[in-house]
Design a protein around this motif. Structure first.
Motif, short mmCIF file in Angstrom:
data_model
loop_
_atom_site.label_atom_id
_atom_site.label_comp_id
_atom_site.label_asym_id
_atom_site.label_seq_id
_atom_site.Cartn_x
_atom_site.Cartn_y
_atom_site.Cartn_z
N VAL A 1 46.89 5.02 -0.80
CA VAL A 1 46.40 6.26 -1.41
C VAL A 1 45.06 5.96 -2.06
O VAL A 1 44.93 4.99 -2.81
N THR A 2 44.04 6.77 -1.76
CA THR A 2 42.72 6.56 -2.37
C THR A 2 42.26 7.85 -3.04
O THR A 2 42.50 8.94 -2.54
N SER B 1 40.14 4.89 -7.38
CA SER B 1 41.40 4.17 -7.49
C SER B 1 42.03 4.03 -6.11
O SER B 1 41.88 4.92 -5.26
N THR B 2 42.72 2.93 -5.89
CA THR B 2 43.52 2.76 -4.67
C THR B 2 44.91 2.30 -5.09
O THR B 2 45.05 1.45 -5.97
N TYR C 1 54.56 3.21 -6.66
CA TYR C 1 53.11 2.97 -6.64
C TYR C 1 52.81 1.59 -7.20
O TYR C 1 53.43 1.16 -8.19
N SER C 2 51.84 0.90 -6.60
CA SER C 2 51.28 -0.30 -7.22
C SER C 2 49.77 -0.24 -7.08
O SER C 2 49.24 0.12 -6.03
N ASP C 3 49.07 -0.55 -8.16
CA ASP C 3 47.60 -0.47 -8.19
C ASP C 3 47.04 -1.62 -7.35
O ASP C 3 47.42 -2.77 -7.52
N THR C 4 46.14 -1.30 -6.42
CA THR C 4 45.53 -2.33 -5.57
C THR C 4 44.02 -2.22 -5.70
O THR C 4 43.34 -1.85 -4.76
N SER C 5 43.51 -2.51 -6.87
CA SER C 5 42.08 -2.32 -7.15
C SER C 5 41.22 -2.93 -6.04
O SER C 5 41.28 -4.12 -5.77
N MET C 6 40.43 -2.08 -5.39
CA MET C 6 39.57 -2.52 -4.29
C MET C 6 38.11 -2.17 -4.54
O MET C 6 37.29 -2.21 -3.64
#
Length: 328
Positions: free
Chosen positions: A136-137, A151-152, A168-173
């Motif tokens: 999800v972006t 946010s991703t 959900y888990s935050d995957t900062s890209m």
């Protein structure tokens, strides 16, 4: 070099007039959910509709538990489940996940966990990954406002499991701040993030996306690419457009631009060619007499190797109800 390359054909004008709705393809049928009947409206619908591509007919699916949502997004699992993610409820943004079983035509109770408390999502994207999870972006916004940071999130869950939950888990890209953008799945584990801001039209996220194969459509777009002169510069920034990917070739249509015409939908059709590790943009002109189809806030899919769009608002701000086919 020929620029006369495509036509739009309305194949049904009896459907619901909606914009900022969500849609996906399950078993060669189009499912659309929610949205608003005017681009300035703030009370979203809870209606769920199915468009049968073989008979060109709409059916309204009545099933208790359908959420009121707009500016949300949809993916599918197991060619059976419609997964709705986030959106505007009429009162606030949400990050909730809602599941509809298209086979049994009923909403399934599920649990959503892991999203930052007091925040939600709208005008975001959701894309299926090879492992069945979802990327999800967008902007992780407050319940009524949005922070100006990209946010991703990785969203994991399996709709076929009884009592399923989505996490959900935050995957900062390091993604730029975007809203009203699109995400196109490309080969070589790339996700192209297109638009949603005035500048920096395109960026890539390295992630193992699931890529749909559309051989006939790919062939037609390949032929089209030989007939259109590559543009010396990429398209300007845009939002609320659609993009459809065949793996290396992406069709981008419509949206609102940031060149003073904001809130007026455009009819632009661009072909983004990423084959061979190169990037070329080509603006494709409508065949003589076609006039183009200006749309923003619409939805688009590929069904049986054909690009279809539904709804959105036109260049005069009128909400549309047609299903329209792209003829290449």
């Amino acid at each position: 070099v020929s620029q006369m390359s495509f036509l739009w054909e309305a194949i049904n004008s009896g459907g619901p007039a909606l914009c900022f709705h969500a849609g996906a393809v399950v078993r060669d049928a189009l499912y659309i959910h929610g949205g608003v009947n005017d681009r300035l409206a703030s009370e979203p619908s809870s209606n769920l509709w199915k468009f049968d591509v073989s008979s060109f007919s709409w059916a309204h699916i009545e099933s208790p538990g359908s959420p009121h949502l707009s500016h949300h997004t949809a993916v599918t699992q197991h060619d059976r489940y419609l997964i709705l993610i986030g959106g505007w409820t009429g009162k606030s943004r949400t990050a909730e996940v809602y599941i509809f079983d298209c086979l049994e035509e009923k909403w399934i109770t599920s649990k959503t966990e892991g999203f930052p408390r007091g925040a939600g999502l709208s005008s975001h994207t959701a894309t299926s990954l090879q492992d069945g999870n979802i990327i999800v972006t967008g902007r992780e916004g407050g319940l009524r406002t949005q922070r100006r940071a990209g946010s991703t999130f990785r969203l994991s869950g399996n709709a076929s499991r009884r009592g399923c939950s989505f996490q959900y888990s935050d995957t900062s890209m390091g993604m730029a701040s975007r809203s009203g953008h699109t995400a196109a799945s490309l080969t070589r584990n790339r996700l192209a993030i297109i638009g949603g801001r005035a500048d920096n039209l395109l960026e890539y996220i390295k992630v193992p996306v699931a890529v749909q194969a559309y051989p006939e459509l790919t062939d037609k777009l390949s032929v089209l690419s030989t007939k259109v002169q590559p543009s010396s510069k990429p398209p300007g920034g845009r939002k609320n457009h659609i993009s459809v990917s065949t793996g290396d070739l992406v069709v981008v249509h419509g949206g609102e631009t940031f060149d003073g015409k904001a809130k007026a939908a455009v009819s632009d059709l661009w072909l983004m060619d990423t084959r061979g590790g190169q990037l070329q943009w080509m603006k494709v002109e409508c065949s003589a007499g076609c006039g183009g189809v200006a749309r923003a806030g619409h939805v688009g899919w590929v069904v049986k190797d054909t690009i279809l769009i539904h709804g959105g608002f036109d260049g005069r701000g009128k909400t549309c109800n047609e299903v329209t086919k792209l003829i290449l």
